[in-house]
Design an enzyme around this catalytic site. Structure first.
Site, mmCIF file in Angstrom:
data_model
loop_
_atom_site.group_PDB
_atom_site.id
_atom_site.type_symbol
_atom_site.label_atom_id
_atom_site.label_comp_id
_atom_site.label_asym_id
_atom_site.label_seq_id
_atom_site.Cartn_x
_atom_site.Cartn_y
_atom_site.Cartn_z
ATOM 1 N N CYS A 166 96.140 -114.592 -6.141
ATOM 2 C CA CYS A 166 94.819 -113.946 -6.177
ATOM 3 C C CYS A 166 93.663 -114.938 -6.340
ATOM 4 O O CYS A 166 93.301 -115.600 -5.384
ATOM 5 C CB CYS A 166 94.798 -112.856 -7.246
ATOM 6 S SG CYS A 166 93.475 -111.642 -6.985
ATOM 7 N N LYS A 208 99.936 -118.808 -12.489
ATOM 8 C CA LYS A 208 98.614 -118.775 -11.861
ATOM 9 C C LYS A 208 97.664 -119.799 -12.487
ATOM 10 O O LYS A 208 97.484 -119.840 -13.707
ATOM 11 C CB LYS A 208 98.046 -117.360 -11.989
ATOM 12 C CG LYS A 208 96.746 -117.101 -11.266
ATOM 13 C CD LYS A 208 96.434 -115.618 -11.337
ATOM 14 C CE LYS A 208 95.137 -115.242 -10.647
ATOM 15 N NZ LYS A 208 94.909 -113.779 -10.707
ATOM 16 N N GLU A 224 100.110 -108.585 -5.963
ATOM 17 C CA GLU A 224 100.080 -109.075 -7.339
ATOM 18 C C GLU A 224 100.363 -107.952 -8.338
ATOM 19 O O GLU A 224 99.813 -106.852 -8.233
ATOM 20 C CB GLU A 224 98.694 -109.681 -7.622
ATOM 21 C CG GLU A 224 98.535 -110.298 -8.984
ATOM 22 C CD GLU A 224 97.129 -110.816 -9.229
ATOM 23 O OE1 GLU A 224 96.975 -111.662 -10.128
ATOM 24 O OE2 GLU A 224 96.186 -110.387 -8.536
#
Length: 293
Positions: free
Chosen positions: A153, A116, A43
């Site tokens: 993540c 995300k 990331e």
């Protein structure tokens, strides 16, 4: 047989973007030389993880997808090597800022731009300040080698993410990551917990999973973070088939027969026996079903 070789990478990052991109290219090239066809970088690898503290100066790092250096660079490399590359970057779109992932096919085409979904907010992980909640929904893309589903993540802590990607047709799950120590809880070491969570996604959805984390110590202001690496590839039963240590900059690879995995997944019955009509509580925050209207 439909074999695919997957790769995880991990590396330390500096404030020299050229150096980071060059290092990432070397890892991708090394993975391709080992036969990898879908290769995961960690990331936000263009810079250190800038979310350690709150500072408006870091918004200057964001770029539209068409102007981001890493996305452009790795589109070219993907085409040159014939590999699939999910590339994490800091996206600016109008007045919004996203933690985004460009899913690049083996011909250099961008198949999707995922933003995300879940954003953490804790000491050392101040993402709710920097990023707008993702508005793309989960995305599964048909790459040259497999149907790929990715989260980013914090997404990986939610079973809903992995299950949604599986239901949408993913054959491989990938999660680029930046995770390490907890500044307010220095005694806490979450590395094993983190790995087991992702192994559970692989096992419950019966498909291989790749997670790439960074290594090294990074600091901003009064906050210091030690990233613990420990990148893994899990097979479709959740077993760790490749694992990096906590400090090395490295490449991991593992190969799977996707037809064999699909046959096992069908035979196991997990998706046959689902009861979506009974899962109303998961669509609420407090677990109480409500009738609207």
């Amino acid at each position: 047989m439909r074999n695919v070789t997957l790769a995880a990478t991990q590396m330390a990052c500096s404030w020299d973007a050229d150096e980071n991109i060059e290092k990432a290219e070397k890892l991708v090239t090394a993975a391709a030389e080992k036969g990898a066809q879908i290769i995961l970088l960690q990331e936000l690898f263009e810079t250190p993880y800038f979310c350690l503290e709150i500072s408006s100066r870091f918004f200057d790092l964001a770029r539209p997808i068409t102007e981001n250096r890493a996305v452009g660079h790795f589109r070219t490399l993907a085409k040159k090597l014939g590999v699939v590359l999910p590339i994490s970057y800091f996206e600016r779109a109008g007045l919004a800022h996203y933690n985004s992932l460009a899913l690049i096919d083996a011909d250099g085409e961008i198949l999707a731009n995922y933003r995300k979904t879940h954003l953490p907010q804790a000491a050392g992980y101040e993402e709710k300040y920097y990023f707008t909640p993702g508005d793309t929904g989960y995305q599964v893309v048909n790459t040259r080698y497999a149907r790929l589903g990715c989260g980013v993540c914090w997404d990986q802590w939610f079973p809903e993410t992995a299950r949604s990607l599986a239901l949408m047709g993913a054959e491989v799950l990938m999660f680029p990551t930046a995770i390490g120590s907890e500044p307010h809880y220095p005694e806490l070491d979450s590395a094993a917990h983190w790995q087991r969570t992702m192994q559970g996604h692989a096992a419950a959805n019966i498909m291989p999973l790749v997670a790439s984390n960074r290594v090294g110590t990074e600091k901003d202001g009064a906050t210091e973070m030690a990233f613990y690496g420990s990148s893994i590839i899990a097979d479709y039963t959740g077993d760790k088939v490749a694992e990096a240590n906590r400090t090395e900059e490295t490449v991991l690879t593992a190969s799977f027969d996707l037809d064999e995995v699909a046959e096992y997944r069908r035979a196991w019955g997990i998706f046959r026996d689902r009861r979506p009509d009974m899962y109303g509580a998961i669509a609420t925050m407090d677990g109480k079903n409500r009738v609207v209207g």
